[in-house]
Design an enzyme around this catalytic site. Sequence first.
Site, PDB file in Angstrom:
ATOM      1  CG  HIS A  63      -1.811  -1.210   1.369  1.00 51.82           C
ATOM      2  ND1 HIS A  63      -2.809  -1.726   0.488  1.00 51.82           N
ATOM      3  CD2 HIS A  63      -1.671  -2.129   2.422  1.00 51.82           C
ATOM      4  CE1 HIS A  63      -3.342  -2.971   0.879  1.00 51.82           C
ATOM      5  NE2 HIS A  63      -2.458  -3.152   1.985  1.00 51.82           N
ATOM      6  CG  HIS A  93       2.660   5.538   5.895  1.00 55.90           C
ATOM      7  ND1 HIS A  93       2.633   5.448   7.298  1.00 55.90           N
ATOM      8  CD2 HIS A  93       1.959   6.274   5.269  1.00 55.90           C
ATOM      9  CE1 HIS A  93       1.259   6.232   7.522  1.00 55.90           C
ATOM     10  NE2 HIS A  93       0.976   6.588   6.234  1.00 55.90           N
ATOM     11  CG  HIS A  95      -0.637   8.238   1.722  1.00 58.08           C
ATOM     12  ND1 HIS A  95      -1.351   7.297   1.848  1.00 58.08           N
ATOM     13  CD2 HIS A  95      -0.283   8.609   3.023  1.00 58.08           C
ATOM     14  CE1 HIS A  95      -1.592   6.690   3.066  1.00 58.08           C
ATOM     15  NE2 HIS A  95      -0.751   7.525   3.858  1.00 58.08           N
ATOM     16  CD  GLU A 105      -3.909   9.328   2.739  1.00 55.32           C
ATOM     17  OE1 GLU A 105      -3.549   9.438   3.726  1.00 55.32           O
ATOM     18  OE2 GLU A 105      -4.425   8.509   2.113  1.00 55.32           O
ATOM     19  CG  HIS A 118       0.549  10.191   6.867  1.00 56.78           C
ATOM     20  ND1 HIS A 118      -0.490   9.659   6.232  1.00 56.78           N
ATOM     21  CD2 HIS A 118       0.150  11.585   6.706  1.00 56.78           C
ATOM     22  CE1 HIS A 118      -1.541  10.284   5.851  1.00 56.78           C
ATOM     23  NE2 HIS A 118      -0.925  11.644   5.644  1.00 56.78           N
ATOM     24  CB  THR A 198      -6.015   8.146   5.545  1.00 54.86           C
ATOM     25  OG1 THR A 198      -4.572   7.450   5.316  1.00 54.86           O
ATOM     26  CG2 THR A 198      -5.832   9.286   6.162  1.00 54.86           C
TER      27      THR A 198
HETATM   28  C1  LIG Z   1      -5.068  -0.948  13.471  1.00 55.72           C
HETATM   29  C2  LIG Z   1      -4.392  -0.674  12.097  1.00 55.72           C
HETATM   30  C3  LIG Z   1      -2.769  -1.122  12.114  1.00 55.72           C
HETATM   31  C4  LIG Z   1      -2.168  -0.933  11.056  1.00 55.72           C
HETATM   32  N1  LIG Z   1      -2.320   0.234  10.260  1.00 55.72           N
HETATM   33  C5  LIG Z   1      -1.422   1.293  10.644  1.00 55.72           C
HETATM   34  O1  LIG Z   1      -0.770   1.212  11.487  1.00 55.72           O
HETATM   35  C6  LIG Z   1      -1.720   2.570  10.277  1.00 55.72           C
HETATM   36  C7  LIG Z   1      -1.004   3.690  10.557  1.00 55.72           C
HETATM   37  C8  LIG Z   1      -1.184   5.067  10.042  1.00 55.72           C
HETATM   38  C9  LIG Z   1      -2.086   5.125   9.004  1.00 55.72           C
HETATM   39  S1  LIG Z   1      -2.353   6.746   8.426  1.00 55.72           S
HETATM   40  N2  LIG Z   1      -2.450   6.656   6.786  1.00 55.72           N
HETATM   41  O2  LIG Z   1      -3.700   7.149   8.746  1.00 55.72           O
HETATM   42  O3  LIG Z   1      -1.071   7.597   8.912  1.00 55.72           O
HETATM   43  C10 LIG Z   1      -2.935   4.238   8.418  1.00 55.72           C
HETATM   44  C11 LIG Z   1      -2.723   2.668   9.064  1.00 55.72           C
HETATM   45  C12 LIG Z   1      -2.470  -2.491  12.785  1.00 55.72           C
HETATM   46  C13 LIG Z   1      -3.334  -3.509  12.320  1.00 55.72           C
HETATM   47  C14 LIG Z   1      -3.033  -4.648  13.034  1.00 55.72           C
HETATM   48  C15 LIG Z   1      -2.101  -4.748  13.843  1.00 55.72           C
HETATM   49  N3  LIG Z   1      -1.467  -6.051  14.534  1.00 55.72           N
HETATM   50  C16 LIG Z   1      -0.561  -5.798  15.032  1.00 55.72           C
HETATM   51  C17 LIG Z   1      -0.538  -4.325  14.859  1.00 55.72           C
HETATM   52  C18 LIG Z   1      -1.045  -3.959  14.130  1.00 55.72           C
HETATM   53  C19 LIG Z   1      -1.399  -2.626  13.619  1.00 55.72           C
HETATM   54 ZN   LIG Z   2      -0.761   7.535   5.699  1.00 55.70          ZN
END
Ligand SMILES: CC[C@H](CNC(=O)c1ccc(S(N)(=O)=O)cc1)c1ccc2[nH]ccc2c1
Ligand SMILES: [Zn+2]
Length: 260
Positions: A63, A93, A95, A105, A118, A198
Amino acid sequence: GLQWGYGEDNGPSEWHIDFPIAQGSRQSPINIVTSDAVYDPDLLPLSICYDSCTTLSIFNDGHSVIVEFDDVDSKTVIQSGPLQVPYRLKQCHFHWGGKNTHGSEHTVNGKSYASELHLVHWNAVKYKTFAEAAVAPDGLAVIGIFIETGDDHPGLHQLTDAFYMVKFKGSKAVFPGFNPKSLLPKSLHYWTYPGSLTTPPLYENVIWIVLKEPIKISQKQMHRFRLLLFSNEDEDRLPMIDNFRPPQPLKGRKVRASFC
Ligand SMILES: CC[C@H](CNC(=O)c1ccc(S(N)(=O)=O)cc1)c1ccc2[nH]ccc2c1
Ligand SMILES: [Zn+2]
């Protein structure tokens, strides 16, 4: 079901099917209407303490391209600003678009930037791990930094020069010695509002801190992002571009400005 992504059949307009919160009351990103942002004199300056930051790896998760930091202690934190407690840096990371006209975004008065960085932080005072914080209501704080094309950005070369190691989805490489401090703009003036991740699962647990001043990177550096792929070695090549969610309804939220 079909893994979420940014394509016709699995993109942002479809996410609500598997993640109904996509139509929630505090979704991100948003369009920031500067004339509606309320200057809040009680907002303290943002304190970013990235001096002793340990980078672990760089990773293509299919992604985005993610730089992961060592978060075993609170040596790399942000505090003050709109935050009640320090939040610990976990990863950063990006976008970006297929062209420089779009890719960010958040937008400002309807203007998109070529890209958006981000910096993802978690509340390590209340929670023991990122995973625990990532699902908690006051778990996350993300700094958004707009990126536009212009002069070369010396702090970004180390990163864009490493992209060849993580071209394919699922590829990861050791990536030591990078400090995101080099990516901060001069001014730390910011807008802040309550929002969400997001990307799916789109949890509504993010304090957003969007810096007003964009940083500039060169066309060549921007092009390196577009050489990354959404696909792995066995799939048809899908250039990793347009991995951004469009702005979501404000639904009555107030955007505060740290500056006037
Ligand atoms: C709860 C979701 C997370 C994975 N996603 C993220 O960490 C994340 C972070 C920032 C953004 S943004 N673009 O808004 O900045 C979007 C997604 C996530 C999901 C499952 C998990 N299992 C263990 C750790 C873990 C973390
Ligand atoms: Zn992001």
